[in-house]
Design a protein around this motif. Structure first.
Motif, PDB file in Angstrom:
ATOM      1  N   TYR A 119      -5.132  -2.798  -7.378  1.00  0.00           N
ATOM      2  CA  TYR A 119      -6.458  -3.420  -7.377  1.00  0.00           C
ATOM      3  C   TYR A 119      -7.507  -2.596  -6.642  1.00  0.00           C
ATOM      4  O   TYR A 119      -8.711  -2.826  -6.813  1.00  0.00           O
ATOM      5  CB  TYR A 119      -6.406  -4.850  -6.828  1.00  0.00           C
ATOM      6  CG  TYR A 119      -6.060  -4.974  -5.364  1.00  0.00           C
ATOM      7  CD1 TYR A 119      -7.033  -4.858  -4.366  1.00  0.00           C
ATOM      8  CD2 TYR A 119      -4.759  -5.259  -4.964  1.00  0.00           C
ATOM      9  CE1 TYR A 119      -6.716  -5.009  -3.023  1.00  0.00           C
ATOM     10  CE2 TYR A 119      -4.424  -5.407  -3.639  1.00  0.00           C
ATOM     11  CZ  TYR A 119      -5.405  -5.277  -2.665  1.00  0.00           C
ATOM     12  OH  TYR A 119      -5.085  -5.416  -1.321  1.00  0.00           O
ATOM     13  N   PHE A 120      -7.069  -1.625  -5.839  1.00  0.00           N
ATOM     14  CA  PHE A 120      -8.047  -0.832  -5.103  1.00  0.00           C
ATOM     15  C   PHE A 120      -7.452   0.526  -4.745  1.00  0.00           C
ATOM     16  O   PHE A 120      -6.256   0.642  -4.488  1.00  0.00           O
ATOM     17  CB  PHE A 120      -8.461  -1.557  -3.820  1.00  0.00           C
ATOM     18  CG  PHE A 120      -9.532  -0.850  -3.019  1.00  0.00           C
ATOM     19  CD1 PHE A 120     -10.769  -0.587  -3.582  1.00  0.00           C
ATOM     20  CD2 PHE A 120      -9.287  -0.440  -1.728  1.00  0.00           C
ATOM     21  CE1 PHE A 120     -11.753   0.067  -2.858  1.00  0.00           C
ATOM     22  CE2 PHE A 120     -10.266   0.211  -0.993  1.00  0.00           C
ATOM     23  CZ  PHE A 120     -11.510   0.467  -1.554  1.00  0.00           C
ATOM     24  N   SER A 124       0.834  -1.202   0.000  1.00  0.00           N
ATOM     25  CA  SER A 124       0.000   0.000   0.000  1.00  0.00           C
ATOM     26  C   SER A 124       0.870   1.255   0.000  1.00  0.00           C
ATOM     27  O   SER A 124       1.965   1.265   0.573  1.00  0.00           O
ATOM     28  CB  SER A 124      -0.925   0.018   1.222  1.00  0.00           C
ATOM     29  OG  SER A 124      -1.737   1.157   1.223  1.00  0.00           O
ATOM     30  N   ILE A 125       0.357   2.292  -0.656  1.00  0.00           N
ATOM     31  CA  ILE A 125       1.015   3.596  -0.660  1.00  0.00           C
ATOM     32  C   ILE A 125      -0.034   4.655  -0.348  1.00  0.00           C
ATOM     33  O   ILE A 125      -1.105   4.678  -0.963  1.00  0.00           O
ATOM     34  CB  ILE A 125       1.673   3.899  -2.028  1.00  0.00           C
ATOM     35  CG1 ILE A 125       2.787   2.895  -2.316  1.00  0.00           C
ATOM     36  CG2 ILE A 125       2.229   5.322  -2.062  1.00  0.00           C
ATOM     37  CD1 ILE A 125       3.451   3.087  -3.682  1.00  0.00           C
ATOM     38  N   GLU A 126       0.294   5.522   0.611  1.00  0.00           N
ATOM     39  CA  GLU A 126      -0.612   6.604   0.991  1.00  0.00           C
ATOM     40  C   GLU A 126      -0.041   7.948   0.556  1.00  0.00           C
ATOM     41  O   GLU A 126       1.155   8.203   0.710  1.00  0.00           O
ATOM     42  CB  GLU A 126      -0.836   6.615   2.511  1.00  0.00           C
ATOM     43  CG  GLU A 126      -1.645   5.441   3.024  1.00  0.00           C
ATOM     44  CD  GLU A 126      -1.890   5.536   4.529  1.00  0.00           C
ATOM     45  OE1 GLU A 126      -1.361   6.484   5.167  1.00  0.00           O
ATOM     46  OE2 GLU A 126      -2.586   4.661   5.072  1.00  0.00           O
ATOM     47  N   PHE A 162      -1.795  -2.738  -3.777  1.00  0.00           N
ATOM     48  CA  PHE A 162      -1.195  -3.522  -4.849  1.00  0.00           C
ATOM     49  C   PHE A 162      -1.186  -5.006  -4.488  1.00  0.00           C
ATOM     50  O   PHE A 162      -0.975  -5.373  -3.320  1.00  0.00           O
ATOM     51  CB  PHE A 162       0.245  -3.065  -5.098  1.00  0.00           C
ATOM     52  CG  PHE A 162       0.361  -1.601  -5.417  1.00  0.00           C
ATOM     53  CD1 PHE A 162       0.229  -1.130  -6.714  1.00  0.00           C
ATOM     54  CD2 PHE A 162       0.607  -0.677  -4.401  1.00  0.00           C
ATOM     55  CE1 PHE A 162       0.339   0.223  -7.004  1.00  0.00           C
ATOM     56  CE2 PHE A 162       0.713   0.680  -4.674  1.00  0.00           C
ATOM     57  CZ  PHE A 162       0.576   1.133  -5.983  1.00  0.00           C
ATOM     58  N   ASP A 163      -1.380  -5.859  -5.511  1.00  0.00           N
ATOM     59  CA  ASP A 163      -1.347  -7.295  -5.250  1.00  0.00           C
ATOM     60  C   ASP A 163       0.089  -7.813  -5.322  1.00  0.00           C
ATOM     61  O   ASP A 163       1.041  -7.030  -5.432  1.00  0.00           O
ATOM     62  CB  ASP A 163      -2.257  -8.043  -6.234  1.00  0.00           C
ATOM     63  CG  ASP A 163      -1.816  -7.891  -7.688  1.00  0.00           C
ATOM     64  OD1 ASP A 163      -0.641  -7.519  -7.936  1.00  0.00           O
ATOM     65  OD2 ASP A 163      -2.635  -8.139  -8.590  1.00  0.00           O
ATOM     66  N   GLU A 164       0.253  -9.130  -5.259  1.00  0.00           N
ATOM     67  CA  GLU A 164       1.584  -9.728  -5.226  1.00  0.00           C
ATOM     68  C   GLU A 164       2.367  -9.499  -6.509  1.00  0.00           C
ATOM     69  O   GLU A 164       3.596  -9.586  -6.521  1.00  0.00           O
ATOM     70  CB  GLU A 164       1.470 -11.227  -4.943  1.00  0.00           C
ATOM     71  CG  GLU A 164       0.929 -11.543  -3.550  1.00  0.00           C
ATOM     72  CD  GLU A 164       0.853 -13.031  -3.297  1.00  0.00           C
ATOM     73  OE1 GLU A 164       1.133 -13.804  -4.249  1.00  0.00           O
ATOM     74  OE2 GLU A 164       0.512 -13.426  -2.167  1.00  0.00           O
TER      75      GLU A 164
END
Length: 220
Positions: free
Chosen positions: A162-163, A137-139, A155-157
């Motif tokens: 994805y969201f 995740s990035i904020e 982010f997925d693997e």
């Protein structure tokens, strides 16, 4: 006997030939000169036409190249501005409900696993979250890139977005992705838009994809 038409023409040419001979110019020289001028005029007209077409095409090509370069610089390698192209990249029809369920499960699993954020090495408005040395995740703080909303990316693997949350103190937007395709958008009023429906209402689409991958690239 009256002169025939051929006789009249012959006499006329004889007179012209005599005049031209006296002046030092042959009738064929005159005709050749006139024909050469006609050819030069036609050649000039052709060159002008070609030059005008070339100039117009050069201008068009320059504008097209500028647009292409802008789009290439704006998007990630896995993203297309054309939604039809995006959909064709998938060999199977996307089941939006199933994908959203999977995304929610991944989101909650990450929320339970991620610890304290790491500061971005360059920008203090960006925080990075890891799980087992993988960025999950990035904020981005409100005001980053002069945008009055905070953004959070997941982010997925495989490093695919994805969201995403896009929010301020009162408003919230949610964007769900599969292979860089926006499959669901929930706007600030809670209205839900799904793939194959009216997703052009989402004005955050391009920014989210571009910014998320640029940030991920900056720390990988």
């Amino acid at each position: 006997m009256e002169n025939t038409f051929s006789d009249k023409v012959a006499k006329t040419l004889t007179i012209l030939a005599s005049v031209c001979t006296i002046s030092g110019t042959s009738i064929w020289g005159i005709l050749t000169y006139l024909n050469s001028k006609t050819d030069e005029k036609n050649e000039y007209s052709y060159e002008v036409s070609v030059n005008e077409d070339t100039t117009e095409n050069i201008g068009k090509d320059s504008a097209d190249n500028f647009l292409i370069d802008t789009v290439d610089n704006f998007t990630s390698d896995n993203y297309s501005l054309n939604s039809d192209v995006q959909i064709e990249k998938n060999s199977e029809v996307i089941n939006v409900e199933d994908e959203v369920k999977r995304i929610k499960n991944d989101y909650y699993n990450i929320q339970n696993q991620k610890g304290e954020p790491y500061q971005h090495p360059i920008n203090t408005d960006v925080k990075i979250y890891y799980v087992l040395n993988r960025i999950v995740s990035i904020e981005v703080a409100n005001g980053y890139n002069d945008i009055g909303y905070s953004r959070t990316y997941y982010f997925d693997e495989e490093g695919k977005l994805y969201f995403s949350f896009v929010f301020d103190k009162k408003r919230e937007n949610r964007l769900y992705f599969k292979n860089d395709i926006l499959i669901r958008y929930i706007d600030e009023n809670g209205e839900i838009y799904n793939l194959y429906e009216n997703l052009e209402t989402c004005t955050w689409y391009e920014l989210v994809l571009y910014e998320s991958y640029e940030l991920l690239k900056s720390v990988n």
